[in-house]
Design a protein around this motif. Structure first.
Motif, mmCIF file in Angstrom:
data_model
loop_
_atom_site.group_PDB
_atom_site.id
_atom_site.type_symbol
_atom_site.label_atom_id
_atom_site.label_comp_id
_atom_site.label_asym_id
_atom_site.label_seq_id
_atom_site.Cartn_x
_atom_site.Cartn_y
_atom_site.Cartn_z
ATOM 1 N N ILE A 1 2.518 2.110 -6.421
ATOM 2 C CA ILE A 1 3.573 1.102 -6.491
ATOM 3 C C ILE A 1 3.292 0.055 -7.561
ATOM 4 O O ILE A 1 4.196 -0.613 -8.055
ATOM 5 N N ASP A 2 2.041 -0.095 -7.963
ATOM 6 C CA ASP A 2 1.680 -1.065 -8.990
ATOM 7 C C ASP A 2 1.646 -0.465 -10.384
ATOM 8 O O ASP A 2 1.417 -1.170 -11.357
ATOM 9 N N GLN B 1 12.859 0.076 -8.591
ATOM 10 C CA GLN B 1 12.171 -0.871 -9.453
ATOM 11 C C GLN B 1 12.139 -0.326 -10.872
ATOM 12 O O GLN B 1 11.949 0.873 -11.098
ATOM 13 N N GLU B 2 12.295 -1.212 -11.846
ATOM 14 C CA GLU B 2 12.329 -0.782 -13.238
ATOM 15 C C GLU B 2 11.024 -0.140 -13.679
ATOM 16 O O GLU B 2 11.013 0.668 -14.617
ATOM 17 N N SER B 3 9.938 -0.431 -13.009
ATOM 18 C CA SER B 3 8.640 0.137 -13.355
ATOM 19 C C SER B 3 8.548 1.627 -13.030
ATOM 20 O O SER B 3 7.589 2.285 -13.432
ATOM 21 N N SER C 1 0.833 -1.192 0.000
ATOM 22 C CA SER C 1 0.000 0.000 0.000
ATOM 23 C C SER C 1 0.869 1.244 0.000
ATOM 24 O O SER C 1 1.918 1.290 0.603
ATOM 25 N N LEU C 2 0.389 2.295 -0.684
ATOM 26 C CA LEU C 2 1.117 3.545 -0.709
ATOM 27 C C LEU C 2 0.342 4.669 -0.054
ATOM 28 O O LEU C 2 0.556 5.831 -0.330
ATOM 29 N N HIS D 1 6.332 8.351 -3.041
ATOM 30 C CA HIS D 1 5.621 9.115 -2.019
ATOM 31 C C HIS D 1 5.893 10.610 -2.177
ATOM 32 O O HIS D 1 5.057 11.445 -1.803
ATOM 33 N N ARG D 2 7.042 10.945 -2.752
ATOM 34 C CA ARG D 2 7.392 12.339 -3.010
ATOM 35 C C ARG D 2 7.018 12.775 -4.425
ATOM 36 O O ARG D 2 7.479 13.795 -4.916
#
Length: 423
Positions: free
Chosen positions: A297-298, A220-222, A2-3, A92-93
């Motif tokens: 994050i997804d 992460q590469e995403s 979760s973010l 988050h930033r």
């Protein structure tokens, strides 16, 4: 994971156990968490981890609150966990990671013997006794103390300043470390943009010694975008992260074929200004479009990039002259830009790509009032990230091609004068 602002990220280890890095926990934790020692994001003044001189908590290069310093000695699962933590923090930033190539992308640096014919002609016209008057700097590179010429791409300082508001910026260059350091010192003298996030050929992955890769990045590469003029410099797995750039030389951009394609009103720096606009589009879509995914994050910036690229030539149906030498490469590029490519010409075709006006395909296009364009129309649209105007890419008869496109390369070279200036 979760973010949410008030909710800590939740992870699962290989046994399926849940754990949170942000909360006090009684659940089972993997080894990497024991070494993190209850590290949590944004709720303590003690930052426990430093990776390659960068704090894994605040991603700051001058953080004075380190408790533990270590290198990449963990297994793949543990490293992936750390990448998730760092990616959570930067998202988050409202930032993404941006990886920048140097030579031919943000600037041009070359020795006298490495200049192209066009660059020699440019220097022959523009170079004076004082190279600084022409925005061409002389850099001396240790340990051999070799002198080289360097010129920044127009608009580069404004580009870096505005891009830093949206991205955590990294440099990844194929040049040797000594030269990279010299270029960075000139490009970012106050160390505002890159910090220690600078990688050279010495940092390339051992399993892919000839290609750059994102394994050295704590992300992460995403959540990573790459700006580079050479797509093939990156391993295949990371090429979907790359925004291909127009290659930059000493020659002034105003003289290039792409200058007439751009509708920017600025006289200088039109290309980097255009790329900055595209980066803003990608950034805004990634963070503001809830249709992509509810949780940041997804989300995957590569999908955003693919969508943007695929809209460039959307609605175009392209046929090629069978004699076109690089037909397959152009075909693939056009499809990536959203065009439909066909073998046979029919009424639904909108564009015909040909190098000469005398072929049957070219004559058919003119008779049927279709767009007849030179192959570089596709290449220009690809690196401009917008559909270029067809009228600026006309197709001529063979004799006209020689008259209209041949550049004067017979100017006397001033290599000796330049070398004398460098000495």
């Amino acid at each position: 994971m979760s973010l949410g602002t008030d909710c800590p990220p939740i992870f699962h280890n290989n046994s399926g156990d849940e754990f949170s890095i942000c909360e006090e926990r009684t659940t089972k934790r993997p080894k990497v968490e024991e070494e993190i020692n209850d590290h949590h994001l944004g709720t303590t003044s003690i930052h426990q981890i430093q990776i390659k001189d960068t704090c894994a908590s605040c991603l700051c290069d001058d953080c004075a609150n380190f408790a533990v310093t270590f290198s990449f000695k963990y297994n793949d699962g543990e490293i992936e966990l750390l990448r998730k933590v760092a990616t959570h923090e930067i998202l988050h930033r409202r930032k993404l990671q941006l990886v920048l190539n140097l030579n031919h992308t943000l600037l041009r640096v070359a020795g006298i013997d490495d200049l192209t014919l066009e660059e020699e002609a440019y220097l022959d016209t523009e170079f004076t006794d004082d190279p600084l008057q022409q925005d061409i700097l002389i850099v001396t590179v240790p340990p051999k103390m070799k002198s080289m010429l360097l010129k920044f791409r127009p608009f580069v300082q404004t580009f870096l300043k505005e891009a830093s508001d949206m991205f955590e910026m990294n440099v990844y260059s194929n040049s040797p470390l000594s030269l990279v350091r010299e270029m960075i010192q000139l490009l970012d003298p106050r160390n505002e943009y890159f910090g220690s996030r600078v990688f050279s050929r010495d940092d390339f992955c051992s399993t892919h010694p000839k290609n750059k890769c994102l394994d050295v990045l704590l992300a992460q590469e995403s959540a990573v975008l790459i700006l580079d003029h050479k797509l093939e410099a990156w391993r295949e797995q990371n090429q979907n992260n790359v925004m291909p750039m127009q290659e930059y030389f000493f020659c002034e951009e105003e003289e290039s074929e792409l200058r007439s394609c751009c509708e920017m009103e600025t006289n200088e720096g039109y290309y980097l200004a255009l790329i900055l606009q595209r980066l803003k589009q990608i950034h805004n879509r990634f963070f503001d479009d809830e249709v992509i995914c509810d949780r940041l994050i997804d989300r995957d910036v590569r999908k955003v990039l693919e969508t943007l690229r695929g809209s460039v030539l959307g609605g175009c149906k392209i046929a090629f002259d069978p004699l076109q030498a690089d037909k397959l490469q152009l075909w693939k590029m056009a499809e990536q830009l959203g065009a439909t490519c066909v073998e046979q010409m029919d009424a639904s075709v909108t564009h015909v790509v040909a190098a000469h006006a005398g072929t049957p395909e070219s004559r058919w296009a003119l008779e049927e009032k279709k767009f007849l364009v030179y192959p570089s129309w596709i290449e220009a649209s690809h690196c401009m990230w917008q559909k270029c105007h067809e009228d600026r890419f006309p197709v001529f008869e063979d004799d006209q091609i020689g008259q209209d496109h041949k550049r004067d390369k017979k100017k006397k070279s001033k290599k000796e004068e330049i070398l004398a200036t460098l000495s």
